[in-house]
Design a protein around this motif. Structure first.
Motif, PDB file in Angstrom:
ATOM      1  N   MET A 139       0.836  -1.180   0.000  1.00  0.00           N
ATOM      2  CA  MET A 139       0.000   0.000   0.000  1.00  0.00           C
ATOM      3  C   MET A 139       0.878   1.240   0.000  1.00  0.00           C
ATOM      4  N   SER A 140       0.454   2.226  -0.675  1.00  0.00           N
ATOM      5  CA  SER A 140       1.234   3.444  -0.820  1.00  0.00           C
ATOM      6  C   SER A 140       1.148   4.309   0.432  1.00  0.00           C
ATOM      7  N   LEU A 141       2.259   4.963   0.760  1.00  0.00           N
ATOM      8  CA  LEU A 141       2.294   5.853   1.915  1.00  0.00           C
ATOM      9  C   LEU A 141       1.783   7.245   1.587  1.00  0.00           C
ATOM     10  N   ILE A 142       1.759   7.582   0.290  1.00  0.00           N
ATOM     11  CA  ILE A 142       1.375   8.923  -0.121  1.00  0.00           C
ATOM     12  C   ILE A 142       0.118   8.828  -0.977  1.00  0.00           C
ATOM     13  N   PRO A 143      -0.964   9.511  -0.611  1.00  0.00           N
ATOM     14  CA  PRO A 143      -2.161   9.456  -1.440  1.00  0.00           C
ATOM     15  C   PRO A 143      -1.941  10.162  -2.768  1.00  0.00           C
ATOM     16  N   SER A 144      -2.612   9.694  -3.780  1.00  0.00           N
ATOM     17  CA  SER A 144      -2.455  10.272  -5.110  1.00  0.00           C
ATOM     18  C   SER A 144      -3.565  11.275  -5.376  1.00  0.00           C
ATOM     19  N   PHE A 145      -3.326  12.540  -5.008  1.00  0.00           N
ATOM     20  CA  PHE A 145      -4.303  13.581  -5.248  1.00  0.00           C
ATOM     21  C   PHE A 145      -3.946  14.437  -6.443  1.00  0.00           C
ATOM     22  N   PHE A 146      -2.684  14.360  -6.893  1.00  0.00           N
ATOM     23  CA  PHE A 146      -2.268  15.248  -7.957  1.00  0.00           C
ATOM     24  C   PHE A 146      -2.576  14.638  -9.308  1.00  0.00           C
ATOM     25  N   GLY A 147      -2.484  15.470 -10.315  1.00  0.00           N
ATOM     26  CA  GLY A 147      -2.815  15.038 -11.670  1.00  0.00           C
ATOM     27  C   GLY A 147      -4.213  15.528 -11.996  1.00  0.00           C
TER      28      GLY A 147
ATOM     29  N   GLU B 288      16.016  -0.706   0.476  1.00  0.00           N
ATOM     30  CA  GLU B 288      15.739  -0.628   1.904  1.00  0.00           C
ATOM     31  C   GLU B 288      16.632  -1.615   2.640  1.00  0.00           C
ATOM     32  N   GLU B 289      17.371  -1.097   3.577  1.00  0.00           N
ATOM     33  CA  GLU B 289      18.200  -1.956   4.422  1.00  0.00           C
ATOM     34  C   GLU B 289      17.382  -2.397   5.625  1.00  0.00           C
ATOM     35  N   LYS B 290      17.731  -3.530   6.188  1.00  0.00           N
ATOM     36  CA  LYS B 290      16.970  -4.105   7.291  1.00  0.00           C
ATOM     37  C   LYS B 290      16.883  -3.176   8.501  1.00  0.00           C
ATOM     38  N   ASN B 291      17.941  -2.443   8.769  1.00  0.00           N
ATOM     39  CA  ASN B 291      17.973  -1.583   9.954  1.00  0.00           C
ATOM     40  C   ASN B 291      17.562  -0.140   9.671  1.00  0.00           C
ATOM     41  N   ASP B 292      17.093   0.161   8.454  1.00  0.00           N
ATOM     42  CA  ASP B 292      16.679   1.524   8.118  1.00  0.00           C
ATOM     43  C   ASP B 292      15.366   1.882   8.803  1.00  0.00           C
ATOM     44  N   THR B 293      15.270   3.128   9.208  1.00  0.00           N
ATOM     45  CA  THR B 293      14.022   3.659   9.751  1.00  0.00           C
ATOM     46  C   THR B 293      13.619   4.845   8.886  1.00  0.00           C
ATOM     47  N   TRP B 294      12.500   4.736   8.210  1.00  0.00           N
ATOM     48  CA  TRP B 294      12.022   5.811   7.345  1.00  0.00           C
ATOM     49  C   TRP B 294      11.173   6.767   8.181  1.00  0.00           C
ATOM     50  N   HIS B 295      11.458   8.057   8.087  1.00  0.00           N
ATOM     51  CA  HIS B 295      10.679   9.067   8.799  1.00  0.00           C
ATOM     52  C   HIS B 295       9.681   9.750   7.866  1.00  0.00           C
ATOM     53  N   ARG B 296       9.993   9.783   6.585  1.00  0.00           N
ATOM     54  CA  ARG B 296       9.108  10.412   5.614  1.00  0.00           C
ATOM     55  C   ARG B 296       9.418   9.847   4.231  1.00  0.00           C
ATOM     56  N   VAL B 297       8.373   9.580   3.461  1.00  0.00           N
ATOM     57  CA  VAL B 297       8.525   9.121   2.083  1.00  0.00           C
ATOM     58  C   VAL B 297       7.641  10.008   1.219  1.00  0.00           C
ATOM     59  N   GLU B 298       8.252  10.922   0.476  1.00  0.00           N
ATOM     60  CA  GLU B 298       7.499  11.847  -0.359  1.00  0.00           C
ATOM     61  C   GLU B 298       7.856  11.740  -1.829  1.00  0.00           C
TER      62      GLU B 298
END
Length: 144
Positions: A1-9, A83-93
């Motif tokens: 599932m996507s982290l960012i909604p698709s409102f543009f376009g 993505e590395e196993k120990n990575d922590t994502w704070h934001r995906v834009e």
């Protein structure tokens, strides 16, 4: 599932546009995130010029094709960062995934002479125009 909604376009009212984007269809994958690649289409006296924003892509990752005789297709894919196993994502834009834009070219387009170039994340596609032949006017002498 996507982290960012698709409102543009947005759906173009351009009769030459063949965009298949549907704002009410959520595919649930990243493809819809990148599908709204922005393209400007300008017509000059000599050509139709398309400019597409494709930041971060190499020319090998973008495809420009003419299909069905007069349909310009611009497509490509931006890969997601590994993505590395120990990575922590704070934001995906930043968007990733596939994109595809299609435009029906007018009859005056010289599809056999299309040229494309990329510079600073902008793809420029130039489609030369055929000269429009002006109808020959023949003066008729009026007798009488």
């Amino acid at each position: 599932m996507s982290l960012i909604p698709s409102f543009f376009g947005r759906r173009s009212s351009d009769p030459f546009s063949l965009d298949l984007w549907d704002p009410f269809r959520d595919s649930g994958d990243e493809t819809s995130q990148f599908a709204a690649t922005r393209v400007d289409w300008k017509e000059t006296a000599e050509a139709h010029v398309f400019k597409a924003d494709v930041p971060g892509l190499k020319k090998e990752e973008v495809k420009v094709e003419v299909e069905e005789g007069n349909v310009l297709q611009i497509s490509g894919e931006r890969s997601r960062d590994k993505e590395e196993k120990n990575d922590t994502w704070h934001r995906v834009e930043r968007s990733s995934g596939k994109f595809l834009r299609r435009f029906r070219l007018p009859e005056n387009a010289k599809v056999d002479q299309v040229k494309a170039s990329m510079e600073n994340g902008v793809l420029t596609v130039t489609v030369p125009k055929a000269e429009v032949k002006k109808p020959e006017v023949k003066a008729i002498e009026i007798s009488g």
